[in-house]
Design an enzyme around this catalytic site. Structure first.
Site, PDB file in Angstrom:
ATOM      1  N   THR A  46       1.759  17.892  -9.713  1.00 31.39           N
ATOM      2  CA  THR A  46       3.003  17.875 -10.478  1.00 31.39           C
ATOM      3  C   THR A  46       2.707  17.355 -11.868  1.00 31.39           C
ATOM      4  O   THR A  46       2.436  16.169 -12.054  1.00 31.39           O
ATOM      5  CB  THR A  46       4.050  16.973  -9.783  1.00 31.39           C
ATOM      6  OG1 THR A  46       4.208  17.388  -8.433  1.00 31.39           O
ATOM      7  CG2 THR A  46       5.390  17.048 -10.499  1.00 31.39           C
ATOM      8  N   ASP A  71      -5.512  -3.745  -8.092  1.00 31.34           N
ATOM      9  CA  ASP A  71      -6.342  -2.573  -7.799  1.00 31.34           C
ATOM     10  C   ASP A  71      -7.370  -2.315  -8.895  1.00 31.34           C
ATOM     11  O   ASP A  71      -8.539  -2.032  -8.624  1.00 31.34           O
ATOM     12  CB  ASP A  71      -5.469  -1.325  -7.630  1.00 31.34           C
ATOM     13  CG  ASP A  71      -4.788  -1.251  -6.279  1.00 31.34           C
ATOM     14  OD1 ASP A  71      -5.276  -1.906  -5.330  1.00 31.34           O
ATOM     15  OD2 ASP A  71      -3.772  -0.544  -6.160  1.00 31.34           O
ATOM     16  N   THR A 124       0.845  -1.189   0.000  1.00 30.86           N
ATOM     17  CA  THR A 124       0.000   0.000   0.000  1.00 30.86           C
ATOM     18  C   THR A 124       0.886   1.247   0.000  1.00 30.86           C
ATOM     19  O   THR A 124       2.107   1.166  -0.180  1.00 30.86           O
ATOM     20  CB  THR A 124      -0.987  -0.050   1.186  1.00 30.86           C
ATOM     21  OG1 THR A 124      -1.868   1.061   1.107  1.00 30.86           O
ATOM     22  CG2 THR A 124      -0.275  -0.042   2.522  1.00 30.86           C
ATOM     23  N   GLN A 130     -10.094  -6.108  -4.544  1.00 26.87           N
ATOM     24  CA  GLN A 130      -8.689  -6.302  -4.897  1.00 26.87           C
ATOM     25  C   GLN A 130      -8.040  -7.319  -3.968  1.00 26.87           C
ATOM     26  O   GLN A 130      -7.156  -8.074  -4.386  1.00 26.87           O
ATOM     27  CB  GLN A 130      -7.923  -4.970  -4.898  1.00 26.87           C
ATOM     28  CG  GLN A 130      -7.789  -4.236  -3.576  1.00 26.87           C
ATOM     29  CD  GLN A 130      -6.695  -4.768  -2.677  1.00 26.87           C
ATOM     30  OE1 GLN A 130      -5.747  -5.389  -3.154  1.00 26.87           O
ATOM     31  NE2 GLN A 130      -6.835  -4.548  -1.378  1.00 26.87           N
ATOM     32  N   LYS A 151       3.984   1.365  -3.726  1.00 29.17           N
ATOM     33  CA  LYS A 151       3.548   0.563  -4.872  1.00 29.17           C
ATOM     34  C   LYS A 151       4.489   0.662  -6.068  1.00 29.17           C
ATOM     35  O   LYS A 151       4.749  -0.349  -6.735  1.00 29.17           O
ATOM     36  CB  LYS A 151       2.122   0.950  -5.269  1.00 29.17           C
ATOM     37  CG  LYS A 151       1.093   0.571  -4.218  1.00 29.17           C
ATOM     38  CD  LYS A 151      -0.323   0.899  -4.663  1.00 29.17           C
ATOM     39  CE  LYS A 151      -1.334   0.505  -3.586  1.00 29.17           C
ATOM     40  NZ  LYS A 151      -2.725   0.716  -4.034  1.00 29.17           N
TER      41      LYS A 151
END
Length: 289
Positions: free
Chosen positions: A162, A111, A71, A256, A75
């Site tokens: 960003t 996921d 997590t 998941q 990842k």
């Protein structure tokens, strides 16, 4: 691998790695799944900052660890230590599931399939041709973006504080006519969307961005990959903005996890009873895995 004194079955060792990770529901979820099949399972939550992750994972393997969930914020780092990546992990450039092999760690990403199963099977959403906004470009966003495209959404706009990270994710996805990276500051100029997915951890860090109400319409589905308190700011915004569906990440988390469980144990657990049990206590949940 240890042996449970109350049974002749070996106790299989798994874990979830993250920082922080004490909040994680993964140990509870996998314990419920294991009981469905009578599997003796030791599933721990291991806190590891990015700079110590490689060492912590090596220690876990040396102690008999067979697999792990990954997590925030590990990842993308996990993808770099794998000797083999599944197709969906390669496309995402991020890993949330590790499988121990004779040659090292194999990496997968569950996921995306978890999100799609929750949205389409549990909530009954038709994702086809939906003009989609993905907020964030980190590991969580990377995990779900390929699956959203495969599910048939329309154009995908990726916004991030960003811009370089949004560009990098768009490059990884490789569909320039369909995937459009943008700066988060420009989100007010993008029109409205049929699907809005919040894949940031901003709410957990008390930095949730201000989003214009014009992004949503009465046909919009708003989805936060977090759950519990961390999902409140985005879902509250979605309610005021008039989004038709407002969905947190609890169902995705369970789905998941089921996919990871099947990779490790080659058995598919029932998810609805576990989801219902966790939903009863959703007010105390903190954030997404």
């Amino acid at each position: 691998m240890s042996i449970d004194s109350s049974s002749s079955s070996p106790v299989l060792r798994f874990a979830v790695f993250g920082h922080p990770v004490a909040h994680s529901l993964s140990p509870r979820i996998h314990a419920h799944f294991a009981r469905q099949f009578g599997i003796a399972l030791d599933y721990a939550a291991i806190d590891a900052a990015a700079e110590r992750f490689d060492v912590a994972l090596a220690e876990f393997a040396a102690e008999g660890g067979l697999g792990a969930n990954i997590t925030l914020p590990l990842k993308t780092r996990a993808a770099g230590i794998c000797t083999h990546l599944s197709e969906r992990a390669r496309r995402a450039g991020a890993v949330n599931t590790l499988i121990r092999s004779a040659t090292g760690w194999e990496g997968d990403n569950t996921d995306g399939v978890g999100l799609i199963r929750d949205l389409t099977e549990r909530h009954g959403l038709d994702l086809r041709e939906r003009r989609t906004l993905l907020i964030g470009a980190g590991g969580a966003a990377r995990g779900v973006a390929p699956a959203l495209l495969d599910a048939g959404i329309g154009d995908l706009f990726i916004v991030n504080r960003t811009g370089e990270r949004a560009d990098a994710l768009a490059d990884t996805l490789g569909q320039p006519g369909r995937v459009h990276p943008r700066y988060l500051d420009d989100v007010g100029n993008l029109g409205n969307f049929d699907l809005i997915v919040n894949a940031t951890s901003a709410a957990r860090e008390h930095e949730f961005p201000s989003l214009p109400m014009s992004l949503a319409t009465p046909r919009t589905a708003a989805v936060d990959l977090s759950y519990g308190e961390a999902a409140i700011p985005f879902l509250a915004w979605a309610k005021v903005a008039g989004a038709h569906d407002r969905i947190d990440g609890l169902g995705m988390l369970v789905e998941q996890a089921a996919e990871s469980f099947e990779r490790w144990h080659r058995r598919r657990p029932e998810t609805d009873p576990v989801y219902a049990l966790l939903r009863q206590g959703a007010g105390t949940l903190v954030t997404a895995d």
